[in-house]
Design a protein around this motif. Structure first.
Motif, PDB file in Angstrom:
ATOM      1  N   GLN A 171       0.850  -1.185   0.000  1.00 30.67           N
ATOM      2  CA  GLN A 171       0.000   0.000   0.000  1.00 30.67           C
ATOM      3  C   GLN A 171       0.886   1.235   0.000  1.00 30.67           C
ATOM      4  O   GLN A 171       1.850   1.305   0.765  1.00 30.67           O
ATOM      5  CB  GLN A 171      -0.887   0.007   1.249  1.00 30.67           C
ATOM      6  CG  GLN A 171      -1.780   1.220   1.405  1.00 30.67           C
ATOM      7  CD  GLN A 171      -2.369   1.290   2.805  1.00 30.67           C
ATOM      8  OE1 GLN A 171      -1.654   1.400   3.794  1.00 30.67           O
ATOM      9  NE2 GLN A 171      -3.695   1.234   2.894  1.00 30.67           N
ATOM     10  N   GLN A 172       0.565   2.197  -0.836  1.00 38.88           N
ATOM     11  CA  GLN A 172       1.300   3.464  -0.837  1.00 38.88           C
ATOM     12  C   GLN A 172       0.329   4.626  -0.833  1.00 38.88           C
ATOM     13  O   GLN A 172      -0.431   4.811  -1.792  1.00 38.88           O
ATOM     14  CB  GLN A 172       2.243   3.567  -2.034  1.00 38.88           C
ATOM     15  CG  GLN A 172       3.126   4.808  -1.976  1.00 38.88           C
ATOM     16  CD  GLN A 172       4.122   4.875  -3.103  1.00 38.88           C
ATOM     17  OE1 GLN A 172       3.876   4.406  -4.207  1.00 38.88           O
ATOM     18  NE2 GLN A 172       5.289   5.464  -2.823  1.00 38.88           N
ATOM     19  N   LYS A 173       0.373   5.410   0.220  1.00 35.73           N
ATOM     20  CA  LYS A 173      -0.429   6.628   0.299  1.00 35.73           C
ATOM     21  C   LYS A 173       0.372   7.787  -0.253  1.00 35.73           C
ATOM     22  O   LYS A 173       1.608   7.738  -0.275  1.00 35.73           O
ATOM     23  CB  LYS A 173      -0.842   6.868   1.750  1.00 35.73           C
ATOM     24  CG  LYS A 173      -1.736   5.762   2.299  1.00 35.73           C
ATOM     25  CD  LYS A 173      -2.149   6.026   3.728  1.00 35.73           C
ATOM     26  CE  LYS A 173      -3.019   4.888   4.240  1.00 35.73           C
ATOM     27  NZ  LYS A 173      -3.461   5.110   5.640  1.00 35.73           N
ATOM     28  N   PRO A 174      -0.311   8.836  -0.710  1.00 35.56           N
ATOM     29  CA  PRO A 174       0.393   9.968  -1.334  1.00 35.56           C
ATOM     30  C   PRO A 174       1.480  10.528  -0.434  1.00 35.56           C
ATOM     31  O   PRO A 174       1.250  10.791   0.748  1.00 35.56           O
ATOM     32  CB  PRO A 174      -0.731  10.984  -1.557  1.00 35.56           C
ATOM     33  CG  PRO A 174      -1.959  10.153  -1.700  1.00 35.56           C
ATOM     34  CD  PRO A 174      -1.778   8.992  -0.750  1.00 35.56           C
ATOM     35  N   GLY A 175       2.665  10.686  -1.004  1.00 36.49           N
ATOM     36  CA  GLY A 175       3.779  11.269  -0.292  1.00 36.49           C
ATOM     37  C   GLY A 175       4.441  10.363   0.719  1.00 36.49           C
ATOM     38  O   GLY A 175       5.328  10.794   1.461  1.00 36.49           O
ATOM     39  N   GLN A 176       4.009   9.095   0.762  1.00 31.87           N
ATOM     40  CA  GLN A 176       4.577   8.177   1.743  1.00 31.87           C
ATOM     41  C   GLN A 176       5.333   7.036   1.059  1.00 31.87           C
ATOM     42  O   GLN A 176       5.135   6.741  -0.117  1.00 31.87           O
ATOM     43  CB  GLN A 176       3.473   7.594   2.627  1.00 31.87           C
ATOM     44  CG  GLN A 176       2.770   8.613   3.496  1.00 31.87           C
ATOM     45  CD  GLN A 176       1.791   7.969   4.459  1.00 31.87           C
ATOM     46  OE1 GLN A 176       1.801   6.757   4.704  1.00 31.87           O
ATOM     47  NE2 GLN A 176       0.919   8.777   5.034  1.00 31.87           N
ATOM     48  N   VAL A 177       6.191   6.406   1.842  1.00 32.20           N
ATOM     49  CA  VAL A 177       6.882   5.202   1.403  1.00 32.20           C
ATOM     50  C   VAL A 177       5.884   4.044   1.396  1.00 32.20           C
ATOM     51  O   VAL A 177       5.002   3.980   2.254  1.00 32.20           O
ATOM     52  CB  VAL A 177       8.052   4.903   2.347  1.00 32.20           C
ATOM     53  CG1 VAL A 177       8.726   3.582   1.997  1.00 32.20           C
ATOM     54  CG2 VAL A 177       9.075   6.032   2.299  1.00 32.20           C
ATOM     55  N   PRO A 178       5.993   3.138   0.430  1.00 29.72           N
ATOM     56  CA  PRO A 178       5.084   1.984   0.467  1.00 29.72           C
ATOM     57  C   PRO A 178       5.259   1.190   1.754  1.00 29.72           C
ATOM     58  O   PRO A 178       6.306   1.245   2.412  1.00 29.72           O
ATOM     59  CB  PRO A 178       5.537   1.150  -0.741  1.00 29.72           C
ATOM     60  CG  PRO A 178       6.228   2.115  -1.644  1.00 29.72           C
ATOM     61  CD  PRO A 178       6.894   3.104  -0.734  1.00 29.72           C
TER      62      PRO A 178
END
Lengths: 109, 118
Positions: free
Chosen positions: A39-46
């Motif tokens: 899962q990868q949220k915007p601006g975050q590391v998976p």
């Protein structure tokens, strides 16, 4: 070159259920491909959600589950929350290499 | 607590070289395979290379085979990626991951940006 396919985008209603799939150009996805879901949220590391098709990490919310269905790997989200809106990637292992799918953009709306 | 810290990224001209490092802590480094994954800004993930923990067997994506070399220094808990003959299409954020080939892929580093541009 093996190609891993995912739905480009899906939408689910809050509280609803959605299934993301991961297919292989070489044929049916099996446990021997050791399917992963990230899962990868915007601006975050998976972050890793599922490994070996159905196993969860300690941090994986219970509403996520993995399985093998109809020759594909599947990630099912039951009871979607707004914070589940993200990109989801699957990864399959082949003989000597690994291949990511193109990702599914999941919208909770 | 597992921690992975990448370094070594930067701007390089096409045909140039860079060496990325990933310093690991919070686990017994020698016991685990390690993996490099890259992500082009705004796009998807691409598996680059993995190295097993005990046998030091290496694996490469076709797109980097012959140009990139993965290695590790278990005495320094550090994973490396030597990147030669870089191309514009190698521009990406490079993440190291704990796991791969015999070990579960679980933790990600924050990544280091590699830009290949003239």
């Amino acid at each position: 070159q093996s190609v891993v396919t995912q739905e480009p985008s899906l939408t689910v209603s809050p509280g609803g259920t959605v299934t993301l799939t991961c297919g292989s150009s070489t044929g049916a996805v099996t446990s021997g491909h050791y399917p992963y879901w990230f899962q990868q949220k915007p601006g975050q590391v998976p972050r890793t959600l599922i490994y070996d098709a159905e196993n969860k990490h300690s941090w994986t919310p219970a509403r996520f589950s993995g399985s093998l269905i109809g020759g594909k790997a599947a990630l099912t989200l039951s009871g979607a929350q707004p914070e589940d809106e993200a990109d989801y990637y699957c990864l399959l292992f082949y003989n000597g290499l690994a291949v990511f799918g193109g990702g599914t953009k999941l919208t909770v709306l | 607590e597992v921690h992975l810290l990448e370094s070594g990224g930067g701007l390089v001209q096409p045909g140039g070289s860079l060496r990325l490092s990933c310093t690991a802590s919070g686990f017994t480094f020698i016991d685990y395979g390690m993996t490099w994954v890259r992500q082009t800004p705004g796009k998807g993930l691409e598996w680059v290379s993995s190295m097993s923990g005990k046998t030091d067997t290496t694996y490469y994506a076709d797109s980097v085979k012959g140009r990139f070399t993965i290695s590790r220094d278990n005495s320094r808990n550090t994973l490396f990626l030597q990147m030669n003959n870089l191309r514009v299409e190698d521009t990406a954020v490079y993440h190291c991951m704990k796991g791969g080939w015999g070990n579960v892929l679980d933790f990600w580093g924050q990544g280091t940006l590699v830009t290949v541009d003239s």
